[in-house]
Design an enzyme around this catalytic site. Structure first.
Site, PDB file in Angstrom:
ATOM      1  N   ILE A  58       0.831  -1.224   0.000  1.00 14.48           N
ATOM      2  CA  ILE A  58       0.000   0.000   0.000  1.00 14.48           C
ATOM      3  C   ILE A  58       0.860   1.266   0.000  1.00 14.48           C
ATOM      4  O   ILE A  58       0.344   2.355  -0.193  1.00 14.48           O
ATOM      5  CB  ILE A  58      -1.005   0.045   1.178  1.00 14.48           C
ATOM      6  N   SER A  81      -0.722  -5.032  12.702  1.00 13.79           N
ATOM      7  CA  SER A  81      -1.867  -5.018  13.626  1.00 13.79           C
ATOM      8  C   SER A  81      -1.568  -5.497  15.048  1.00 13.79           C
ATOM      9  O   SER A  81      -2.473  -5.491  15.873  1.00 13.79           O
ATOM     10  CB  SER A  81      -2.983  -5.892  13.044  1.00 13.79           C
ATOM     11  N   THR A 120      -9.253   1.289  14.998  1.00 17.60           N
ATOM     12  CA  THR A 120      -9.345   0.524  16.238  1.00 17.60           C
ATOM     13  C   THR A 120      -9.772   1.408  17.414  1.00 17.60           C
ATOM     14  O   THR A 120      -9.486   2.611  17.424  1.00 17.60           O
ATOM     15  CB  THR A 120      -7.967  -0.107  16.549  1.00 17.60           C
ATOM     16  N   ASP A 121     -10.379   0.776  18.421  1.00 19.15           N
ATOM     17  CA  ASP A 121     -10.737   1.525  19.641  1.00 19.15           C
ATOM     18  C   ASP A 121      -9.492   1.913  20.442  1.00 19.15           C
ATOM     19  O   ASP A 121      -9.557   2.761  21.339  1.00 19.15           O
ATOM     20  CB  ASP A 121     -11.707   0.716  20.514  1.00 19.15           C
ATOM     21  N   GLU A 122      -8.340   1.291  20.106  1.00 25.56           N
ATOM     22  CA  GLU A 122      -7.120   1.572  20.879  1.00 25.56           C
ATOM     23  C   GLU A 122      -6.619   2.992  20.709  1.00 25.56           C
ATOM     24  O   GLU A 122      -5.756   3.440  21.463  1.00 25.56           O
ATOM     25  CB  GLU A 122      -6.006   0.595  20.484  1.00 25.56           C
ATOM     26  N   TYR A 147       1.793   0.649  17.971  1.00 20.34           N
ATOM     27  CA  TYR A 147       0.684   0.242  17.087  1.00 20.34           C
ATOM     28  C   TYR A 147      -0.471   1.235  17.172  1.00 20.34           C
ATOM     29  O   TYR A 147      -0.908   1.784  16.158  1.00 20.34           O
ATOM     30  CB  TYR A 147       0.184  -1.169  17.451  1.00 20.34           C
ATOM     31  N   LYS A 151      -2.032   3.897  14.356  1.00 17.59           N
ATOM     32  CA  LYS A 151      -3.430   3.873  13.864  1.00 17.59           C
ATOM     33  C   LYS A 151      -4.093   5.232  14.134  1.00 17.59           C
ATOM     34  O   LYS A 151      -4.851   5.730  13.303  1.00 17.59           O
ATOM     35  CB  LYS A 151      -4.227   2.749  14.550  1.00 17.59           C
ATOM     36  N   PRO A 189      -6.667 -17.128  19.566  1.00 22.05           N
ATOM     37  CA  PRO A 189      -6.109 -18.275  18.828  1.00 22.05           C
ATOM     38  C   PRO A 189      -4.801 -18.785  19.413  1.00 22.05           C
ATOM     39  O   PRO A 189      -4.503 -19.969  19.296  1.00 22.05           O
ATOM     40  CB  PRO A 189      -5.914 -17.738  17.408  1.00 22.05           C
ATOM     41  N   TYR A 204      -0.956 -12.759  30.401  1.00 18.88           N
ATOM     42  CA  TYR A 204      -0.071 -11.641  30.743  1.00 18.88           C
ATOM     43  C   TYR A 204      -0.454 -11.083  32.112  1.00 18.88           C
ATOM     44  O   TYR A 204      -1.628 -10.764  32.357  1.00 18.88           O
ATOM     45  CB  TYR A 204      -0.198 -10.504  29.731  1.00 18.88           C
ATOM     46  N   HIS A 273       0.721  -2.000  29.076  1.00 16.87           N
ATOM     47  CA  HIS A 273      -0.506  -2.773  28.794  1.00 16.87           C
ATOM     48  C   HIS A 273      -1.788  -1.989  29.107  1.00 16.87           C
ATOM     49  O   HIS A 273      -2.058  -1.673  30.267  1.00 16.87           O
ATOM     50  CB  HIS A 273      -0.448  -4.037  29.663  1.00 16.87           C
TER      51      HIS A 273
HETATM   52  P1  NAD Z   1      -3.865  -8.853  10.214  1.00 21.19           P
HETATM   53  O1  NAD Z   1      -2.526  -8.560  10.758  1.00 21.19           O
HETATM   54  O2  NAD Z   1      -4.469 -10.192  10.413  1.00 21.19           O
HETATM   55  O3  NAD Z   1      -3.843  -8.599   8.620  1.00 21.19           O
HETATM   56  C1  NAD Z   1      -3.198  -7.498   8.048  1.00 21.19           C
HETATM   57  C2  NAD Z   1      -3.077  -7.742   6.538  1.00 21.19           C
HETATM   58  O4  NAD Z   1      -2.477  -6.568   5.947  1.00 21.19           O
HETATM   59  C3  NAD Z   1      -2.196  -8.927   6.168  1.00 21.19           C
HETATM   60  O5  NAD Z   1      -2.808  -9.702   5.165  1.00 21.19           O
HETATM   61  C4  NAD Z   1      -0.911  -8.285   5.643  1.00 21.19           C
HETATM   62  O6  NAD Z   1      -0.257  -9.065   4.660  1.00 21.19           O
HETATM   63  C5  NAD Z   1      -1.459  -6.986   5.045  1.00 21.19           C
HETATM   64  N1  NAD Z   1      -0.435  -5.935   4.971  1.00 21.19           N
HETATM   65  C6  NAD Z   1       0.420  -5.540   5.963  1.00 21.19           C
HETATM   66  N2  NAD Z   1       1.241  -4.566   5.504  1.00 21.19           N
HETATM   67  C7  NAD Z   1       0.861  -4.320   4.218  1.00 21.19           C
HETATM   68  C8  NAD Z   1       1.317  -3.412   3.232  1.00 21.19           C
HETATM   69  N3  NAD Z   1       2.329  -2.547   3.465  1.00 21.19           N
HETATM   70  N4  NAD Z   1       0.709  -3.418   2.025  1.00 21.19           N
HETATM   71  C9  NAD Z   1      -0.311  -4.285   1.772  1.00 21.19           C
HETATM   72  N5  NAD Z   1      -0.769  -5.185   2.655  1.00 21.19           N
HETATM   73  C10 NAD Z   1      -0.193  -5.197   3.870  1.00 21.19           C
HETATM   74  O7  NAD Z   1      -4.804  -7.698  10.746  1.00 21.19           O
HETATM   75  P2  NAD Z   1      -6.351  -7.741  11.185  1.00 21.19           P
HETATM   76  O8  NAD Z   1      -6.447  -8.173  12.584  1.00 21.19           O
HETATM   77  O9  NAD Z   1      -7.131  -8.425  10.127  1.00 21.19           O
HETATM   78  O10 NAD Z   1      -6.679  -6.170  11.167  1.00 21.19           O
HETATM   79  C11 NAD Z   1      -7.151  -5.553   9.958  1.00 21.19           C
HETATM   80  C12 NAD Z   1      -7.432  -4.092  10.241  1.00 21.19           C
HETATM   81  O11 NAD Z   1      -8.414  -3.975  11.276  1.00 21.19           O
HETATM   82  C13 NAD Z   1      -6.220  -3.298  10.740  1.00 21.19           C
HETATM   83  O12 NAD Z   1      -6.269  -2.017  10.159  1.00 21.19           O
HETATM   84  C14 NAD Z   1      -6.414  -3.219  12.252  1.00 21.19           C
HETATM   85  O13 NAD Z   1      -5.806  -2.064  12.778  1.00 21.19           O
HETATM   86  C15 NAD Z   1      -7.922  -3.138  12.315  1.00 21.19           C
HETATM   87  N6  NAD Z   1      -8.549  -3.628  13.576  1.00 21.19           N
HETATM   88  C16 NAD Z   1      -8.252  -4.883  14.037  1.00 21.19           C
HETATM   89  C17 NAD Z   1      -8.906  -5.377  15.163  1.00 21.19           C
HETATM   90  C18 NAD Z   1      -8.648  -6.778  15.686  1.00 21.19           C
HETATM   91  O14 NAD Z   1      -9.172  -7.132  16.741  1.00 21.19           O
HETATM   92  N7  NAD Z   1      -7.870  -7.614  15.015  1.00 21.19           N
HETATM   93  C19 NAD Z   1      -9.846  -4.571  15.816  1.00 21.19           C
HETATM   94  C20 NAD Z   1     -10.101  -3.276  15.332  1.00 21.19           C
HETATM   95  C21 NAD Z   1      -9.452  -2.831  14.181  1.00 21.19           C
HETATM   96  O1  DAU Z   2      -9.006  -3.321  20.461  1.00 28.64           O
HETATM   97  C1  DAU Z   2      -8.749  -3.586  19.126  1.00 28.64           C
HETATM   98  C2  DAU Z   2      -7.370  -4.203  18.980  1.00 28.64           C
HETATM   99  O2  DAU Z   2      -7.473  -5.537  19.481  1.00 28.64           O
HETATM  100  C3  DAU Z   2      -6.869  -4.210  17.531  1.00 28.64           C
HETATM  101  O3  DAU Z   2      -6.672  -2.881  17.112  1.00 28.64           O
HETATM  102  C4  DAU Z   2      -5.556  -4.992  17.402  1.00 28.64           C
HETATM  103  O4  DAU Z   2      -5.200  -5.083  16.035  1.00 28.64           O
HETATM  104  C5  DAU Z   2      -5.775  -6.384  17.964  1.00 28.64           C
HETATM  105  O5  DAU Z   2      -4.555  -7.117  17.932  1.00 28.64           O
HETATM  106  C6  DAU Z   2      -6.295  -6.302  19.403  1.00 28.64           C
HETATM  107  O6  DAU Z   2      -5.283  -5.738  20.281  1.00 28.64           O
HETATM  108  P1  DAU Z   2      -4.968  -6.365  21.740  1.00 28.64           P
HETATM  109  O7  DAU Z   2      -3.587  -5.984  22.095  1.00 28.64           O
HETATM  110  O8  DAU Z   2      -6.077  -6.062  22.679  1.00 28.64           O
HETATM  111  O9  DAU Z   2      -5.088  -7.937  21.358  1.00 28.64           O
HETATM  112  P2  DAU Z   2      -4.204  -9.238  21.736  1.00 28.64           P
HETATM  113  O10 DAU Z   2      -4.916 -10.383  21.118  1.00 28.64           O
HETATM  114  O11 DAU Z   2      -2.779  -9.059  21.425  1.00 28.64           O
HETATM  115  O12 DAU Z   2      -4.381  -9.294  23.313  1.00 28.64           O
HETATM  116  C7  DAU Z   2      -5.647  -9.325  23.933  1.00 28.64           C
HETATM  117  C8  DAU Z   2      -5.423  -9.262  25.446  1.00 28.64           C
HETATM  118  O13 DAU Z   2      -4.837 -10.502  25.890  1.00 28.64           O
HETATM  119  C9  DAU Z   2      -4.461  -8.182  25.877  1.00 28.64           C
HETATM  120  O14 DAU Z   2      -4.900  -7.662  27.138  1.00 28.64           O
HETATM  121  C10 DAU Z   2      -3.113  -8.913  26.062  1.00 28.64           C
HETATM  122  C11 DAU Z   2      -3.563 -10.283  26.527  1.00 28.64           C
HETATM  123  N1  DAU Z   2      -2.714 -11.431  26.145  1.00 28.64           N
HETATM  124  C12 DAU Z   2      -2.302 -11.530  24.855  1.00 28.64           C
HETATM  125  C13 DAU Z   2      -1.565 -12.623  24.437  1.00 28.64           C
HETATM  126  C14 DAU Z   2      -1.102 -12.760  22.995  1.00 28.64           C
HETATM  127  C15 DAU Z   2      -2.409 -12.422  27.096  1.00 28.64           C
HETATM  128  O15 DAU Z   2      -2.801 -12.345  28.273  1.00 28.64           O
HETATM  129  N2  DAU Z   2      -1.685 -13.516  26.669  1.00 28.64           N
HETATM  130  C16 DAU Z   2      -1.247 -13.666  25.389  1.00 28.64           C
HETATM  131  O16 DAU Z   2      -0.609 -14.696  25.078  1.00 28.64           O
END
Ligand code: NAD
Ligand code: DAU
Length: 331
Positions: A58, A81, A120-122, A147, A151, A189, A204, A273
């Site tokens: 991108i 992410s 994201t809400d973060e 991160y 965002k 996961p 954590y 955290h």
């Molecule tokens: P993810 O890490 O699973 O996927 C990110 C994707 O973006 C991957 O396929 C990666 O190959 C691609 N990518 C990374 N850098 C790139 C680049 N420079 N050019 C093109 N492609 C690139 O992420 P996700 O969890 O699916 O999150 C997707 C979006 O949603 C992000 O913008 C994240 O901030 C937002 N979001 C995630 C969560 C969550 O809980 N996972 C919550 C709120 C918002």
């Molecule tokens: O709130 C939205 C965000 O949620 C997105 O913007 C991010 O892309 C997404 O990764 C997620 O962020 P968090 O940091 O909240 O998610 P994570 O899955 O990394 O962690 C969730 C919570 O669990 C956090 O409080 C840290 C904790 N944790 C995480 C891992 C990987 C553990 O306790 N043990 C672990 O092994």
């Protein structure tokens, strides 16, 4: 209607493609994804003949210009992410999340296309455990990690391009997603695949931190609602009233997988955290009529556990590397 979806080989973007093909077949879909460590083309294998897949960055101005010019709408998911990765090395976050979003913005400005930016809400920082407040669209930005600050920067760029250049964009800020195809570096996961691998789940710190869980299909349905009815220039929070602390979620996963609910271990906490996230979703509910469908977290976790159990091939090859990186940090 031609739609360009960035980052759709990742978790939420891939689910968005599957959701859109199933529920909104009027869209002609092109994916732009760099296939970083987080992208997995096999996630889109079953729909490969129904979409156009472009491997690319991108931040590549020429490529982005060409793809944006050939589509009507851009839905921008692509990002680095994971908070823990941003603490190990912030640079890819600055590049992809900030420079990448600026590159998309310049292309939609030039070609006068509609953009929806996924955030994201973060960006709002965190809340105290005993605070009755939730995040709203007017909560001041106060991000904590590389991160979340990258965002927040991307959101501010979108807001500036709307105001200064009249770009037709909307933003959504969603809480923590769960569901199929989520990278095993993430909390839910990671724990499921730990248990499937005979390893104890890792919590954590004390595990009191609260996240506001939402099923990925509810997030994606909300994105379509914003594309259909959202007001240009507006920002919408997306959440499903799914607050739970991490300890409770680990215990639920252990119980659902037939294990003793105390069979996990405490590991090093994440620096900086965030304590609690909570979304007030009343704007999108009231103004656009969206409602979450998957509000039973236990049932959602059960389905997610089943998916990871049945799709060992999808995650197994990634497990050793993910765990080695965590082990270096005592996590
Ligand atoms: P993810 O890490 O699973 O996927 C990110 C994707 O973006 C991957 O396929 C990666 O190959 C691609 N990518 C990374 N850098 C790139 C680049 N420079 N050019 C093109 N492609 C690139 O992420 P996700 O969890 O699916 O999150 C997707 C979006 O949603 C992000 O913008 C994240 O901030 C937002 N979001 C995630 C969560 C969550 O809980 N996972 C919550 C709120 C918002
Ligand atoms: O709130 C939205 C965000 O949620 C997105 O913007 C991010 O892309 C997404 O990764 C997620 O962020 P968090 O940091 O909240 O998610 P994570 O899955 O990394 O962690 C969730 C919570 O669990 C956090 O409080 C840290 C904790 N944790 C995480 C891992 C990987 C553990 O306790 N043990 C672990 O092994």
């Amino acid at each position: 209607m031609k739609m360009l979806v960035t980052g759709a080989a990742g978790f939420i973007g891939a689910n968005f493609i599957h959701y859109t093909l199933k529920h909104r077949p009027e869209y002609e879909l092109t994916v732009l994804d760099l296939l970083t460590y987080a992208g997995d083309e096999s996630t889109l294998e079953s729909v490969r003949d129904k979409i156009t897949f472009v491997k690319g960055d991108i931040c590549d101005k020429e490529l982005v210009d060409k793809l944006v010019g050939g589509n009507d709408i851009v839905v921008h998911f692509a990002a680095e992410s994971h908070n823990d990765n941003s603490l190990r090395n912030p640079w890819p976050f600055i590049q992809t999340n900030i420079v990448g979003t600026a590159t998309i913005l310049e292309a939609v400005r030039k070609h006068e296309k509609r953009l929806h930016h996924i955030s994201t809400d973060e960006v709002y920082g965190d809340l105290e455990l005993d605070d009755p407040a939730k995040f709203t669209e007017t909560t001041p930005y106060n991000p904590s990690s590389p991160y979340s600050s990258s965002k927040a920067s991307s959101d501010l760029l979108v807001k500036a391009w709307v105001r200064s250049f009249g770009v037709k964009a909307t933003i959504s800020n969603c809480s923590n997603n769960y569901g199929p195809y989520q990278h095993i570096e993430k909390f839910i996961p990671r724990q499921i695949t730990n248990i499937l691998s005979g390893v104890k789940p890792k919590l954590y710190g004390k595990g009191e931190n609260v996240r506001d869980w939402i099923h990925v299909d509810d997030h994606n349905a909300a994105v379509h609602t914003i594309l259909d009815k959202g007001k240009i220039g507006e920002l919408y929070l997306i959440g499903a009233n799914g607050e739970q602390n991490n300890k409770t979620v680990i215990e639920m996963i252990l119980e659902l997988m037939g294990k003793d609910k105390s069979d996990y271990e405490h590991v090093n906490d994440r620096p900086g955290h965030d304590m609690r996230y909570a979304i007030d979703n009343s704007k999108i509910v009231r103004e656009l009529g969206w409602q979450p469908q998957y509000t039973d977290l236990r049932a959602g976790l059960e389905a997610t556990i089943e998916w990871y159990t049945e799709n060992n091939d999808w995650w197994q090859a990634k497990k050793a590397e993910v765990e080695a990186a965590y082990a270096k940090q005592g996590q």
